[in-house]
Design an enzyme around this catalytic site. Structure first.
Site, short mmCIF file in Angstrom:
data_model
loop_
_atom_site.label_atom_id
_atom_site.label_comp_id
_atom_site.label_asym_id
_atom_site.label_seq_id
_atom_site.Cartn_x
_atom_site.Cartn_y
_atom_site.Cartn_z
N GLU A 131 23.77 -1.13 -20.68
CA GLU A 131 23.64 -2.03 -19.52
C GLU A 131 24.60 -1.73 -18.37
O GLU A 131 25.31 -2.60 -17.89
CB GLU A 131 23.77 -3.49 -19.96
CG GLU A 131 22.68 -3.91 -20.94
CD GLU A 131 22.66 -5.40 -21.25
OE1 GLU A 131 23.60 -6.11 -20.87
OE2 GLU A 131 21.68 -5.85 -21.87
N TYR B 197 15.06 -9.91 -22.41
CA TYR B 197 15.23 -11.30 -22.85
C TYR B 197 14.29 -12.24 -22.11
O TYR B 197 14.70 -13.30 -21.67
CB TYR B 197 16.69 -11.72 -22.67
CG TYR B 197 17.63 -11.01 -23.64
CD1 TYR B 197 17.89 -11.57 -24.88
CD2 TYR B 197 18.24 -9.80 -23.31
CE1 TYR B 197 18.74 -10.94 -25.79
CE2 TYR B 197 19.08 -9.16 -24.21
CZ TYR B 197 19.33 -9.73 -25.44
OH TYR B 197 20.16 -9.11 -26.34
N GLU C 84 17.13 -4.30 -27.62
CA GLU C 84 17.61 -5.67 -27.81
C GLU C 84 16.55 -6.63 -27.34
O GLU C 84 15.97 -6.45 -26.26
CB GLU C 84 18.87 -5.94 -26.97
CG GLU C 84 20.14 -5.36 -27.50
CD GLU C 84 21.36 -5.73 -26.66
OE1 GLU C 84 21.37 -6.82 -26.04
OE2 GLU C 84 22.30 -4.93 -26.62
N ASP D 174 30.02 -8.92 -24.46
CA ASP D 174 29.74 -10.19 -25.14
C ASP D 174 30.14 -10.14 -26.62
O ASP D 174 29.33 -10.38 -27.50
CB ASP D 174 28.23 -10.47 -24.99
CG ASP D 174 27.82 -11.81 -25.56
OD1 ASP D 174 28.64 -12.75 -25.50
OD2 ASP D 174 26.68 -11.91 -26.05
C1 BDP Z 1 22.91 -7.99 -23.88
C2 BDP Z 1 24.14 -7.27 -24.38
C3 BDP Z 1 24.69 -7.82 -25.70
C4 BDP Z 1 24.71 -9.33 -25.63
C5 BDP Z 1 23.29 -9.83 -25.42
C6 BDP Z 1 23.20 -11.35 -25.36
O1 BDP Z 1 23.88 -5.89 -24.53
O2 BDP Z 1 25.96 -7.31 -25.94
O3 BDP Z 1 25.30 -9.91 -26.76
O4 BDP Z 1 22.83 -9.34 -24.19
O5 BDP Z 1 23.30 -11.89 -24.28
O6 BDP Z 1 22.94 -8.04 -22.53
O7 BDP Z 1 23.11 -11.99 -26.41
#
Ligand code: BDP
Length: 582
Positions: free
Chosen positions: A406, A459, A495, A168
């Site tokens: 990932e 997320y 993240e 991404d």
């Molecule tokens: C994660 C990835 C990262 C993406 C992020 C996203 O590690 O590179 O930019 O999600 O979706 O899965 O913002």
């Protein structure tokens, strides 16, 4: 691989600036027509270091898949003529073929690590023509991982390729980091490896120097930050003992200079005395627990893309200090050496990651299969780990190696693959913990136990349970406990984030608004605070960044706590306050 330094023995010439540049009209045109054999025709000016993609307003260059060509003159001074000369590229993304005066002298695969070649046999005093062919093509044997396909000849020129990639961030390409030509004596200091330890008040510096060619013995001196001698030794390998050592501490760096003379050569390496260890619940630097506060970042900015920008890097460190961060992860590829040196000087902790990203392409089908992630991917993955280690092994800022981001760790084949990369890295370095960054759930993951820490990308209330902020706390705390019970390792939130358009305000909070990002982080942080085995948090992402065009990406990824031009969104103030206390 040593960084090129300048002193009374070694000289460095920078080959940055404007080069001549030409994109191929069809794949392989430059090789077929031997563009390296004579001065480049129909060129445009192109800055180095920079990505070429956003320099012009030509969409066909921005989206080009294939080779581009760079060229410039290199002047060799008369007093260099009998010296050993090395041409060194900080990085060329992703493939490079280098020619000097029409002769191929080097090839390199991998867009984020340096490579070098001796050039004395190929140059003469005065002007020489340096040509570099650069490709942005990625396939299953590359890191990052991409899939290259023939474009449909019904709609595209014959032979044209299409590149699909799952990672991404925009696939910026070009000569991204400085190009240098440097000299050494014929017998020269080729490599230095330093490992440090602490024994009471004493610092121990274990060093090993590799000298190429015939020389007398090495003379080693260790100088403190004031240039005062603190220890000395003779011989290519040994241990220096530093009484009352000043340690390299988090956000309070102290650097010694390891000064090496071997025959005619002279090299000085900044080093920090520090240790890194983990327990079942904590990360320890110099035996003291540290909680990682910071970000996953990107090398990304307007116009120059991923080209080294020292002003931007210096500014980013100021923002990291403003927000009370102490660390970052080089998501999703090794950052410039210049960036690492700044972290060494300023006491930031770095999780150093290889570009093993974008390998979840076939989700939910198995990825570790012949023709997908297989032996050729593994071979390059190991080579990249070796190159990363060789470049960064002496940086005190590097506290953790991150081996992938990932990957589909539930697949048959994942365990064997990860055993290979973990064993490979541990054989290179027994002083730093290893991390795997995963978006998998522990019930399916098969590799977590191989690593020293678990890096989780989560997320909730964004990609899952969208806009359901109440789901974050119960889901995260439950999941984190299961991961910890299964692995017995400290957990780090590598993240978590929500796309946020700066200036978009909504009450009640709705997705993409600054208010939503604030509430999202409050809920996540509440969960992190209630898990005593969590050793750090890196919200995703430091700043907004460019991505491939896609329906989920409006002008790039907007999960930054700062905008792409480095202004804070509301959530940045949440972290500034939180991290001043945590
Ligand atoms: C994660 C990835 C990262 C993406 C992020 C996203 O590690 O590179 O930019 O999600 O979706 O899965 O913002």
């Amino acid at each position: 691989m040593l960084f090129p330094i300048e002193n009374e023995i070694r000289q460095v010439k920078y080959l940055n600036g404007i080069w001549r540049f030409r994109k191929e009209g069809r794949l392989g045109q430059g090789f077929d027509e031997k563009w390296y054999d004579r001065p480049l025709q129909d060129w445009i000016d192109m800055p180095v270091p920079a990505s070429y993609n956003d320099i012009t307003v030509d969409k066909s260059l921005r989206d080009h898949v294939g080779w581009v060509w760079y060229e410039r003159e290199v002047a060799i001074p008369r007093d260099w003529q009998n010296k050993r000369m090395v041409l060194r590229f900080g990085s060329v993304t992703h493939h490079a073929v280098v020619y000097m005066n029409g002769k191929e002298i080097a090839r390199h695969k991998g867009g984020f690590l340096p490579f070098e070649v001796e050039v004395a046999p190929y140059v003469t005093v005065g002007s020489n023509r340096l040509t570099v062919a650069v490709s942005n093509m990625l396939d299953e044997s590359c890191l990052p991982y991409g899939v290259l396909k023939d474009a449909d000849p019904a709609y595209f020129p014959a032979g044209e390729k299409q590149l699909r990639y799952e990672f991404d961030f925009f696939n910026f390409a070009g000569i991204h980091r400085p190009v240098r030509l440097y000299t050494t004596p014929d017998a020269y200091i080729k490599d230095i490896t330093v490992k440090t330890d602490i024994c009471g008040a004493e610092g121990i510096v274990d060093y090993r120097v590799v000298v190429e060619g015939e020389t007398e013995d090495c003379e080693i001196t260790l100088l403190d930050a004031d240039g005062e001698l603190v220890a000395k030794a003779k011989g290519a390998a040994g241990k220096l003992r530093v009484p009352n050592a000043k340690l390299w501490e988090v956000r309070a760096a102290y650097l010694y200079q390891l000064d090496i003379r071997a025959g005619e050569d002279h090299y000085t390496l900044p080093i920090g005395i520090r240790t890194v260890t983990t327990t079942a619940t904590q990360l320890l630097v110099n035996g003291k627990p540290v909680y990682l506060k910071g970000f996953g970042k990107h090398e990304d900015f307007f116009v120059k893309g991923k080209g080294l920008d020292e002003a931007l890097n210096a500014h980013d460190y100021e923002l990291l200090k403003w927000i009370n961060a102490n660390s970052f992860r080089t998501s999703h590829y090794p950052y410039s050496e210049e960036m690492m040196q700044m972290a060494d000087r300023q006491g930031f902790l770095v999780i150093d990651e290889v570009p093993a990203v974008g390998m979840n392409y076939w989700k939910p089908e198995p990825v570790f299969t012949e023709g997908k992630v297989d032996a050729k991917t593994l071979a390059h993955h190991k080579d990249t780990l070796t190159e990363l280690y060789e470049r960064d092994k002496n940086h005190p800022c590097v506290i953790i190696w991150s081996l992938s981001n990932e990957m589909q760790t539930q697949d048959p084949g994942a365990l064997a693959y990860h055993e290979e990369i973990v064993n490979h890295m541990r054989a290179l370095d027994d002083t730093r913990p290893l991390m795997n960054v995963t978006d998998n759930v522990s019930e399916r993951d098969t590799v977590g136990q191989l690593y020293d820490l678990v890096g989780l990308n989560r997320y909730y209330s964004w990609y899952f349970d969208r806009s359901n902020l109440a789901s974050i706390y119960p889901r995260l705390t439950r999941e984190f406990r299961i991961w910890h019970e299964k692995t017995g390792k400290p957990i780090m939130m590598t993240e978590y984030g929500a796309d946020t358009i700066a200036g978009n305000h909504k009450l009640p909070e709705t997705i993409f608004s600054e208010e939503y990002q604030v509430e999202y982080y409050k809920e996540n942080n509440r969960a992190l605070d209630d898990c005593e085995f969590v050793c750090g948090e890196h919200p995703w992402c430091f700043a907004d960044f460019a991505t491939a065009e896609g329906l989920k990406r409006f002008d790039g990824n907007k999960k930054g706590l700062f905008t792409r031009d480095r202004q804070p969104k509301s959530a940045a103030f949440i972290f500034r306050e939180r991290w001043s206390k945590k």
